[in-house]
Design a protein around this motif. Structure first.
Motif, PDB file in Angstrom:
ATOM      1  N   TYR A  84       0.857  -1.196   0.000  1.00 37.45           N
ATOM      2  CA  TYR A  84       0.000   0.000   0.000  1.00 37.45           C
ATOM      3  C   TYR A  84       0.882   1.231   0.000  1.00 37.45           C
ATOM      4  CZ  TYR A  84       0.873   0.602   5.031  1.00 37.45           C
ATOM      5  OH  TYR A  84       1.479   0.775   6.253  1.00 37.45           O
ATOM      6  N   ASP A  85       0.305   2.340  -0.440  1.00 31.94           N
ATOM      7  CA  ASP A  85       1.004   3.627  -0.433  1.00 31.94           C
ATOM      8  C   ASP A  85      -0.050   4.710  -0.250  1.00 31.94           C
ATOM      9  OD1 ASP A  85       2.419   5.975  -0.862  1.00 31.94           O
ATOM     10  OD2 ASP A  85       3.656   5.117  -2.452  1.00 31.94           O
ATOM     11  N   GLU A  86      -0.030   5.355   0.904  1.00 32.34           N
ATOM     12  CA  GLU A  86      -1.051   6.340   1.247  1.00 32.34           C
ATOM     13  C   GLU A  86      -1.019   7.566   0.341  1.00 32.34           C
ATOM     14  OE1 GLU A  86      -0.175   7.215   5.273  1.00 32.34           O
ATOM     15  OE2 GLU A  86      -0.793   5.243   6.038  1.00 32.34           O
ATOM     16  N   THR A 118      -0.250  -4.818  -8.046  1.00 34.07           N
ATOM     17  CA  THR A 118      -1.105  -4.310  -6.981  1.00 34.07           C
ATOM     18  C   THR A 118      -1.699  -2.986  -7.431  1.00 34.07           C
ATOM     19  OG1 THR A 118       0.802  -3.268  -5.863  1.00 34.07           O
ATOM     20  CG2 THR A 118       0.120  -5.441  -5.081  1.00 34.07           C
ATOM     21  N   ASN A 120      -4.175   0.425  -6.059  1.00 24.11           N
ATOM     22  CA  ASN A 120      -4.835   1.150  -4.981  1.00 24.11           C
ATOM     23  C   ASN A 120      -6.318   1.312  -5.334  1.00 24.11           C
ATOM     24  OD1 ASN A 120      -4.767   2.480  -2.487  1.00 24.11           O
ATOM     25  ND2 ASN A 120      -4.680   4.481  -3.467  1.00 24.11           N
ATOM     26  N   GLN A 123      -9.792   4.495  -0.168  1.00 25.97           N
ATOM     27  CA  GLN A 123      -9.504   4.682   1.256  1.00 25.97           C
ATOM     28  C   GLN A 123     -10.824   4.829   1.989  1.00 25.97           C
ATOM     29  OE1 GLN A 123      -7.887   8.388   3.295  1.00 25.97           O
ATOM     30  NE2 GLN A 123      -6.084   7.059   3.422  1.00 25.97           N
ATOM     31  N   GLU A 138      -6.679   1.709   4.015  1.00 28.91           N
ATOM     32  CA  GLU A 138      -6.287   1.600   2.611  1.00 28.91           C
ATOM     33  C   GLU A 138      -6.763   0.249   2.061  1.00 28.91           C
ATOM     34  OE1 GLU A 138      -4.727   3.886   0.787  1.00 28.91           O
ATOM     35  OE2 GLU A 138      -4.405   5.317   2.424  1.00 28.91           O
ATOM     36  N   VAL A 140      -6.480  -2.313  -1.110  1.00 28.33           N
ATOM     37  CA  VAL A 140      -5.564  -2.596  -2.214  1.00 28.33           C
ATOM     38  C   VAL A 140      -5.842  -3.987  -2.769  1.00 28.33           C
ATOM     39  CG1 VAL A 140      -3.147  -2.867  -2.891  1.00 28.33           C
ATOM     40  CG2 VAL A 140      -3.785  -1.105  -1.231  1.00 28.33           C
ATOM     41  N   TYR A 175      -7.003  -4.944   3.302  1.00 26.09           N
ATOM     42  CA  TYR A 175      -7.377  -3.719   4.001  1.00 26.09           C
ATOM     43  C   TYR A 175      -6.313  -3.435   5.057  1.00 26.09           C
ATOM     44  CZ  TYR A 175     -11.964  -4.829   1.977  1.00 26.09           C
ATOM     45  OH  TYR A 175     -12.990  -5.142   1.110  1.00 26.09           O
ATOM     46  N   TYR A 176      -5.757  -2.214   5.040  1.00 30.34           N
ATOM     47  CA  TYR A 176      -4.690  -1.833   5.960  1.00 30.34           C
ATOM     48  C   TYR A 176      -5.152  -0.653   6.806  1.00 30.34           C
ATOM     49  CZ  TYR A 176      -1.908  -4.650   2.735  1.00 30.34           C
ATOM     50  OH  TYR A 176      -1.428  -5.676   1.952  1.00 30.34           O
TER      51      TYR A 176
END
Length: 229
Positions: A84-86, A118, A120, A123, A138, A140, A175-176
């Motif tokens: 993940y990358d916010e 992957t 995104n 959110q 997040e 993904v 889900y993060y």
């Protein structure tokens, strides 16, 4: 850091995976799973088989992915897969690698192609699991697209046939939660071989040794966790 996940596989009883940080070196760390070093959930095993690295707003993974199908050389090694990358917008690709290789099975040359990626998805402001609400979640998708073809001599002419048409054989929606990490993962592994090619191979007495179709998966939700600095 320690997690306990409820892992449900189809109609099988619900099991618990325990993930914990085994070692850490700067921004990189490795997880162990259960006492047997093997988990029930697909995502749990993926995380426990590699090295995780915190990179600003992102979490990356160096690991390998093995498919539950008997194809020699089916393990896919990868580095820098972005979990993940916010900072990345919804709908954007976070990571992607592709490769093609040839493998003989039962004397039949198979050309195997895959793309591991992957993306995104979104959110969420909050997600409630087992009585606890997690914020800034997040979402993904991890996708593995796979295809298999072969060249068969038909009346003296080499002809290429698709055994497995290009399709996503593995889909994991993860889900993060903010300041927690993975809190939920829904995984599905499935494929269906090209029936025309399967019938042709049968007339030539060629048995590749794996089923014509598979559909299985796991659903994981966080049960308990402990985070220490």
């Amino acid at each position: 850091m320690m997690y306990a996940f409820l892992a449900e596989t189809g109609t099988a009883p619900t099991e618990t995976d325990s993930l914990y940080v085994a070692s850490r070196n700067g921004s990189s760390f490795m997880l162990d799973i259960n006492d047997t070093d093997a988990g029930f959930g697909i995502m749990s095993n993926l995380l426990a088989n590699g090295t995780l690295t915190e990179q600003g707003t992102a979490l990356t993974l160096n690991s390998n992915l093995s498919l539950p199908i008997d194809i020699p050389g089916n393990a896919i090694d990868f580095e820098g897969l972005v979990l993940y990358d916010e900072s990345i917008a919804d709908g954007e690709t976070l990571f992607s690698i592709s490769d093609t290789y040839t493998q003989d099975i039962q004397g039949v040359p198979l050309t195997i192609s895959y793309t591991l990626s992957t993306e995104n998805i979104s959110q969420l402001e909050g997600l409630t699991l087992n009585g606890e609400t997690f914020t800034d979640v997040e979402v993904v998708d991890l996708l593995l697209e796979f295809s298999v073809s072969t060249s068969v001599d038909v009346l003296g002419n080499p002809t290429t046939f698709s055994i497995l048409d290009p399709q996503n054989v593995l889909e994991i929606r993860s889900y993060y939660g903010a300041n927690v990490g993975l809190i939920k993962a829904d995984s599905e592994f499935s494929f269906e071989l090209n029936p025309t090619t399967v019938a042709l191979l049968q007339t030539l007495n060629i048995d590749l040794g794996f089923p014509n179709s598979i559909n299985s998966g796991t659903s994981q939700e966080i049960k308990a966790y402990s985070v220490t600095n």
